[in-house]
Scaffold this motif. Sequence first.
Motif, PDB file in Angstrom:
ATOM      1  N   ARG A 155       0.826  -1.209   0.000  1.00 30.10           N
ATOM      2  CA  ARG A 155       0.000   0.000   0.000  1.00 30.10           C
ATOM      3  C   ARG A 155       0.861   1.262   0.000  1.00 30.10           C
ATOM      4  O   ARG A 155       0.601   2.214  -0.735  1.00 30.10           O
ATOM      5  CB  ARG A 155      -0.928   0.012   1.217  1.00 30.10           C
ATOM      6  CG  ARG A 155      -1.986  -1.084   1.228  1.00 30.10           C
ATOM      7  CD  ARG A 155      -3.078  -0.749   2.211  1.00 30.10           C
ATOM      8  NE  ARG A 155      -2.545  -0.460   3.537  1.00 30.10           N
ATOM      9  CZ  ARG A 155      -2.428  -1.354   4.511  1.00 30.10           C
ATOM     10  NH1 ARG A 155      -2.799  -2.618   4.288  1.00 30.10           N
ATOM     11  NH2 ARG A 155      -1.954  -1.012   5.684  1.00 30.10           N
ATOM     12  N   ASP A 156       1.904   1.260   0.828  1.00 28.54           N
ATOM     13  CA  ASP A 156       2.702   2.478   0.974  1.00 28.54           C
ATOM     14  C   ASP A 156       3.642   2.703  -0.204  1.00 28.54           C
ATOM     15  O   ASP A 156       4.004   3.838  -0.508  1.00 28.54           O
ATOM     16  CB  ASP A 156       3.476   2.435   2.296  1.00 28.54           C
ATOM     17  CG  ASP A 156       2.541   2.531   3.496  1.00 28.54           C
ATOM     18  OD1 ASP A 156       1.395   2.991   3.313  1.00 28.54           O
ATOM     19  OD2 ASP A 156       2.943   2.142   4.607  1.00 28.54           O
ATOM     20  N   GLN A 157       4.063   1.622  -0.875  1.00 26.04           N
ATOM     21  CA  GLN A 157       4.828   1.799  -2.111  1.00 26.04           C
ATOM     22  C   GLN A 157       3.987   2.546  -3.140  1.00 26.04           C
ATOM     23  O   GLN A 157       4.464   3.464  -3.816  1.00 26.04           O
ATOM     24  CB  GLN A 157       5.257   0.438  -2.667  1.00 26.04           C
ATOM     25  CG  GLN A 157       6.377  -0.241  -1.894  1.00 26.04           C
ATOM     26  CD  GLN A 157       6.552  -1.696  -2.290  1.00 26.04           C
ATOM     27  OE1 GLN A 157       5.905  -2.184  -3.225  1.00 26.04           O
ATOM     28  NE2 GLN A 157       7.408  -2.406  -1.592  1.00 26.04           N
ATOM     29  N   LEU A 158       2.717   2.151  -3.264  1.00 27.35           N
ATOM     30  CA  LEU A 158       1.824   2.823  -4.203  1.00 27.35           C
ATOM     31  C   LEU A 158       1.521   4.252  -3.749  1.00 27.35           C
ATOM     32  O   LEU A 158       1.450   5.173  -4.562  1.00 27.35           O
ATOM     33  CB  LEU A 158       0.529   2.028  -4.355  1.00 27.35           C
ATOM     34  CG  LEU A 158       0.669   0.689  -5.096  1.00 27.35           C
ATOM     35  CD1 LEU A 158      -0.590  -0.145  -4.949  1.00 27.35           C
ATOM     36  CD2 LEU A 158       0.976   0.923  -6.567  1.00 27.35           C
ATOM     37  N   ALA A 159       1.382   4.447  -2.432  1.00 27.23           N
ATOM     38  CA  ALA A 159       1.097   5.779  -1.912  1.00 27.23           C
ATOM     39  C   ALA A 159       2.250   6.742  -2.151  1.00 27.23           C
ATOM     40  O   ALA A 159       2.048   7.949  -2.316  1.00 27.23           O
ATOM     41  CB  ALA A 159       0.777   5.697  -0.418  1.00 27.23           C
ATOM     42  N   ALA A 160       3.489   6.219  -2.160  1.00 29.06           N
ATOM     43  CA  ALA A 160       4.674   7.067  -2.326  1.00 29.06           C
ATOM     44  C   ALA A 160       4.966   7.401  -3.778  1.00 29.06           C
ATOM     45  O   ALA A 160       5.804   8.261  -4.062  1.00 29.06           O
ATOM     46  CB  ALA A 160       5.892   6.369  -1.708  1.00 29.06           C
ATOM     47  N   ALA A 161       4.290   6.763  -4.712  1.00 27.07           N
ATOM     48  CA  ALA A 161       4.643   6.868  -6.127  1.00 27.07           C
ATOM     49  C   ALA A 161       4.193   8.189  -6.743  1.00 27.07           C
ATOM     50  O   ALA A 161       3.120   8.715  -6.419  1.00 27.07           O
ATOM     51  CB  ALA A 161       4.026   5.714  -6.901  1.00 27.07           C
ATOM     52  N   ASP A 162       5.016   8.714  -7.637  1.00 29.73           N
ATOM     53  CA  ASP A 162       4.590   9.775  -8.537  1.00 29.73           C
ATOM     54  C   ASP A 162       3.981   9.175  -9.796  1.00 29.73           C
ATOM     55  O   ASP A 162       3.057   9.742 -10.377  1.00 29.73           O
ATOM     56  CB  ASP A 162       5.788  10.652  -8.919  1.00 29.73           C
ATOM     57  CG  ASP A 162       6.353  11.409  -7.735  1.00 29.73           C
ATOM     58  OD1 ASP A 162       5.709  12.376  -7.299  1.00 29.73           O
ATOM     59  OD2 ASP A 162       7.421  11.016  -7.242  1.00 29.73           O
ATOM     60  N   ILE A 163       4.531   8.039 -10.215  1.00 29.44           N
ATOM     61  CA  ILE A 163       4.072   7.357 -11.422  1.00 29.44           C
ATOM     62  C   ILE A 163       3.863   5.885 -11.099  1.00 29.44           C
ATOM     63  O   ILE A 163       4.753   5.235 -10.547  1.00 29.44           O
ATOM     64  CB  ILE A 163       5.092   7.494 -12.567  1.00 29.44           C
ATOM     65  CG1 ILE A 163       5.330   8.975 -12.894  1.00 29.44           C
ATOM     66  CG2 ILE A 163       4.636   6.732 -13.808  1.00 29.44           C
ATOM     67  CD1 ILE A 163       6.503   9.205 -13.833  1.00 29.44           C
ATOM     68  N   ILE A 164       2.691   5.348 -11.428  1.00 28.41           N
ATOM     69  CA  ILE A 164       2.399   3.922 -11.271  1.00 28.41           C
ATOM     70  C   ILE A 164       2.600   3.248 -12.625  1.00 28.41           C
ATOM     71  O   ILE A 164       2.019   3.675 -13.631  1.00 28.41           O
ATOM     72  CB  ILE A 164       0.946   3.671 -10.799  1.00 28.41           C
ATOM     73  CG1 ILE A 164       0.622   4.500  -9.557  1.00 28.41           C
ATOM     74  CG2 ILE A 164       0.720   2.184 -10.553  1.00 28.41           C
ATOM     75  CD1 ILE A 164       1.375   4.119  -8.327  1.00 28.41           C
TER      76      ILE A 164
END
Length: 325
Positions: free
Chosen positions: A140-149
Amino acid sequence: MTRVNLITGFLGSGKTTTLLHLLAHKPANENWAVLVNEFGEIGIDGALLAESGAVLKEIPGGCMCCVNGLPMQVGLNMLLKQQKPDRLLIEPTGLGHPKQILTMLTAEVYQPWLDLRATLTLLDPRQLADDRVRENENFRDQLAAADIIVANKEDRWQADDIARLQQWQEQALADRKLVTTQFGHIDPTLLDRPRLNQRALPDAHHHHAHRAAPSLLSALHLEGSARWRRAVNQGQGYAGCGWVFDADTTFDTVGILEWARLAPVKRVKGVMRIKEGLVSINRQDSDFHIETRQTMPPDSRIELIHDSEADWNLLQQSLLKLRLS
């Protein structure tokens, strides 16, 4: 200043493949470096990235994301001082939490040296169907930290996967750029997108537990006359076991591929010497990819990761029987 990108993503999302693609498109006049971290102690990605032309520094055992961050600080400082790269790509373990890394990279001491650009997070949308993955705090937090998915492995998606991705985007990713691809083939210009995502991230609640102290900045190696070694690791609700074999050990080709394909674990990654030369092995659940390689590393390495303790001794017995020399 060194331009820096964090390349995150859960286990098996395709981070290393994406790195290889980006490095293959590196401008010829630029010096790039890679700081890579793996869940296990033995270090597979170093062998996979050896042909990339970039300067490589490995931090094994999940230590990049640990609270004190010492292994990452040492590795980062060495790269900046010795190599002075134009760009640095940082690949944390798929079970790593991004907060500690981003906190370190934005620390005042690094402001004169680092230009932190967009964080890219790899996502295999099929994992959205797995409650254990979807509820994992690091996922969850990896996705939350992303600028680009980067929604990867498009060639493997089914209609249900696309529907889940669309739903997830509407609920959690609406304010971030989403790109879709396969085999990690992304536009290298994404690396120069600015870091705009400044949302606060929660602290990680779990860290890796090492059964043996990992080496500080290099992967597990053989000592003395040892022909092979084994290392185990656990953390984040997962367990791993890896083996490294000397350069004189070759494996039965069909046997090692079947062993990797049938091993009762979630993740298999390795670079192994066989009669025909060298083969890299990459398996996530039922996705199984093999590739012959040209550059011969000094040894063979293979790592298994599972969401519970596996019978490592039994797997080891069958692996050792596959040695030809």
